[in-house]
Design a protein around this motif. Structure first.
Motif, PDB file in Angstrom:
ATOM      1  N   TYR A   1       0.872  -1.179   0.000  1.00  0.00           N
ATOM      2  CA  TYR A   1       0.000   0.000   0.000  1.00  0.00           C
ATOM      3  C   TYR A   1       0.907   1.226   0.000  1.00  0.00           C
ATOM      4  CZ  TYR A   1      -2.890   3.617   2.332  1.00  0.00           C
ATOM      5  OH  TYR A   1      -3.513   4.791   2.681  1.00  0.00           O
ATOM      6  N   LEU A   2       0.774   2.068  -1.020  1.00  0.00           N
ATOM      7  CA  LEU A   2       1.561   3.304  -1.075  1.00  0.00           C
ATOM      8  C   LEU A   2       1.037   4.226   0.014  1.00  0.00           C
ATOM      9  CD1 LEU A   2       3.623   3.225  -3.318  1.00  0.00           C
ATOM     10  CD2 LEU A   2       1.583   2.118  -4.164  1.00  0.00           C
TER      11      LEU A   2
ATOM     12  N   LEU B   1       1.261  13.182  -0.877  1.00  0.00           N
ATOM     13  CA  LEU B   1       0.634  13.294  -2.196  1.00  0.00           C
ATOM     14  C   LEU B   1      -0.877  13.228  -1.988  1.00  0.00           C
ATOM     15  CD1 LEU B   1       2.887  10.649  -3.967  1.00  0.00           C
ATOM     16  CD2 LEU B   1       2.975  13.123  -4.364  1.00  0.00           C
TER      17      LEU B   1
ATOM     18  N   LEU C   1       7.049   6.845  -0.513  1.00  0.00           N
ATOM     19  CA  LEU C   1       7.997   7.410  -1.474  1.00  0.00           C
ATOM     20  C   LEU C   1       8.875   8.475  -0.831  1.00  0.00           C
ATOM     21  CD1 LEU C   1       7.628   6.133  -4.188  1.00  0.00           C
ATOM     22  CD2 LEU C   1       6.949   8.345  -5.069  1.00  0.00           C
ATOM     23  N   GLY C   2       8.476   8.975   0.322  1.00  0.00           N
ATOM     24  CA  GLY C   2       9.277  10.004   0.977  1.00  0.00           C
ATOM     25  C   GLY C   2       8.438  10.769   1.981  1.00  0.00           C
TER      26      GLY C   2
ATOM     27  N   PHE D   1       6.660  13.335   2.433  1.00  0.00           N
ATOM     28  CA  PHE D   1       5.769  14.379   1.906  1.00  0.00           C
ATOM     29  C   PHE D   1       4.425  13.707   1.640  1.00  0.00           C
ATOM     30  CE2 PHE D   1       8.562  12.629  -1.365  1.00  0.00           C
ATOM     31  CZ  PHE D   1       7.642  12.006  -2.195  1.00  0.00           C
TER      32      PHE D   1
ATOM     33  N   GLU E   1      -8.223  10.135   3.311  1.00  0.00           N
ATOM     34  CA  GLU E   1      -7.276  10.044   4.439  1.00  0.00           C
ATOM     35  C   GLU E   1      -6.471   8.748   4.401  1.00  0.00           C
ATOM     36  OE1 GLU E   1      -6.436  12.442   6.431  1.00  0.00           O
ATOM     37  OE2 GLU E   1      -7.935  13.677   5.429  1.00  0.00           O
TER      38      GLU E   1
ATOM     39  N   GLY F   1      -4.076   4.649  -2.217  1.00  0.00           N
ATOM     40  CA  GLY F   1      -5.048   5.284  -1.341  1.00  0.00           C
ATOM     41  C   GLY F   1      -5.507   6.616  -1.901  1.00  0.00           C
TER      42      GLY F   1
HETATM   43  C1  LIG Z   1      -3.844  12.628   1.170  1.00  0.00           C
HETATM   44  S1  LIG Z   1      -2.959  11.137   1.270  1.00  0.00           S
HETATM   45  C2  LIG Z   1      -3.343  10.585   2.894  1.00  0.00           C
HETATM   46  C3  LIG Z   1      -2.410  11.134   3.921  1.00  0.00           C
HETATM   47  C4  LIG Z   1      -2.608  10.544   5.310  1.00  0.00           C
HETATM   48  N1  LIG Z   1      -3.837  10.962   5.873  1.00  0.00           N
HETATM   49  C5  LIG Z   1      -1.448  10.935   6.224  1.00  0.00           C
HETATM   50  O1  LIG Z   1      -1.495  12.005   6.821  1.00  0.00           O
HETATM   51  O2  LIG Z   1      -0.453  10.168   6.291  1.00  0.00           O
HETATM   52  C6  LIG Z   1      -3.860  10.058   0.231  1.00  0.00           C
HETATM   53  C7  LIG Z   1      -3.087   8.880  -0.321  1.00  0.00           C
HETATM   54  O3  LIG Z   1      -1.956   9.333  -1.049  1.00  0.00           O
HETATM   55  C8  LIG Z   1      -0.952   8.343  -1.037  1.00  0.00           C
HETATM   56  N2  LIG Z   1       0.300   8.989  -0.570  1.00  0.00           N
HETATM   57  C9  LIG Z   1       0.435  10.219  -0.062  1.00  0.00           C
HETATM   58  N3  LIG Z   1       1.691  10.499   0.244  1.00  0.00           N
HETATM   59  C10 LIG Z   1       2.428   9.421  -0.087  1.00  0.00           C
HETATM   60  C11 LIG Z   1       3.815   9.090   0.009  1.00  0.00           C
HETATM   61  N4  LIG Z   1       4.699   9.933   0.521  1.00  0.00           N
HETATM   62  N5  LIG Z   1       4.206   7.886  -0.432  1.00  0.00           N
HETATM   63  C12 LIG Z   1       3.317   7.002  -0.937  1.00  0.00           C
HETATM   64  N6  LIG Z   1       1.976   7.264  -1.045  1.00  0.00           N
HETATM   65  C13 LIG Z   1       1.540   8.443  -0.625  1.00  0.00           C
HETATM   66  C14 LIG Z   1      -1.424   7.232  -0.105  1.00  0.00           C
HETATM   67  O4  LIG Z   1      -1.934   6.167  -0.887  1.00  0.00           O
HETATM   68  C15 LIG Z   1      -2.516   7.911   0.688  1.00  0.00           C
HETATM   69  O5  LIG Z   1      -3.488   7.004   1.148  1.00  0.00           O
END
Ligand SMILES: C[S@@+](CC[C@H](N)C(=O)[O-])C[C@H]1O[C@@H](n2cnc3c(N)ncnc32)[C@H](O)[C@@H]1O
Length: 245
Positions: free
Chosen positions: A88-89, A140, A135-136, A138, A118, A115
């Motif tokens: 799961y990314l 996305l 991935l790091g 930050f 949230e 994902g």
């Molecule tokens: C808005 S983000 C959710 C962030 C989460 N609520 C948190 O604060 O950790 C939505 C989706 O983007 C993906 N995502 C966001 N940042 C990522 C990262 N650095 N590496 C891999 N996937 C990422 C994930 O699949 C995540 O479920």
């Protein structure tokens, strides 16, 4: 057997996207790897095709439902992907790096969960043995771009995808002398550009001098930019000295 990736997403039309172009795209067209994108929404069972709900405990945003995702995963596994790891990314995951890419390239393929909102319900992560990968540091807005980056890094390591296998040997994080080093800088013609000349060592035609210059550049860049990698490099060099003395 063809290295195969299944990507579970709410935006299946995003794929192959950039993975359909250039090196990865040619390899895909040549059958060196296979890609399917699976629409998670197809596994919702209500008439609104609901895939998310509000979080228990309150707070902003929505959470992807475990039952819908579990059905999507089970379908992909039933179709023959059971031998592949599932990731799961997620920004909460273990950091993706070149070693991770190499390990994945050596397996039959991967299942990736993207994902949105949230993120996904914790219970499906546990119930389906999903490992989180980031991935790091930050955030996305969705896992799709992260999945694409991961797949690009893996696909270029598959046999025959890069014509000249030597390209892998000296790039950043390559096993061997460059394991914990960033790559040296590159130059091409013209010899002089806006008053800047190509370093003389590279024009010398002397292979040993060129090798030593490149390694020194890689070491200097790593020391300046990435203290974490540099410490690892130095520790390994010291260990090697001890073992050989
Ligand atoms: C808005 S983000 C959710 C962030 C989460 N609520 C948190 O604060 O950790 C939505 C989706 O983007 C993906 N995502 C966001 N940042 C990522 C990262 N650095 N590496 C891999 N996937 C990422 C994930 O699949 C995540 O479920």
């Amino acid at each position: 057997m063809t290295w195969s990736a299944s990507v579970l997403t709410l935006f299946p039309d995003m794929f192959p996207g950039p993975l359909g172009a250039s090196l990865a795209g040619k390899a895909l067209a040549d059958g060196r790897w296979a890609l399917e994108s699976v629409d998670i929404r197809d596994f919702a069972e209500d008439k609104h095709r609901t895939v998310d709900d509000s979080p228990f405990g309150g707070g902003p945003g929505m959470v992807m439902k475990p039952d819908v995702l579990a059905r999507a995963i089970d379908r992909v596994r039933d179709r023959g992907a059971a031998a592949r790891p599932i990731h799961y990314l997620s920004p909460r995951g273990r950091l993706f790096d070149q070693g991770f890419a190499r390990r994945l390239a050596a397996l039959p393929g991967v299942i990736l969960v993207c994902g949105r909102f949230e993120g996904i319900d914790q219970r499906v992560i546990e119930a389906r043995g999903i490992e989180e990968v980031s991935l790091g540091d930050f955030v996305l807005s969705g896992g799709e771009l992260a999945a694409m980056a991961l797949l690009d890094a893996v696909v270029r390591l598959l046999p025959g995808v890069i014509g000249d296998a030597a390209s892998h040997a000296e790039e950043s994080f390559a096993p061997g002398a460059y394991a914990d080093l960033l790559e040296y800088p590159h130059y091409t013609r013209p010899v002089e550009f806006e008053g800047r000349r190509v370093p003389e060592e590279l024009l010398s035609g002397h292979h040993e001098k060129i090798r030593a210059w490149r390694l020194a550049q890689a070491e200097a860049t790593t020391r300046e930019r990435r203290g974490d990698l540099w410490s690892r490099h130095v520790a390994k060099q010291e260990l090697k000295k001890k073992v050989t003395s």
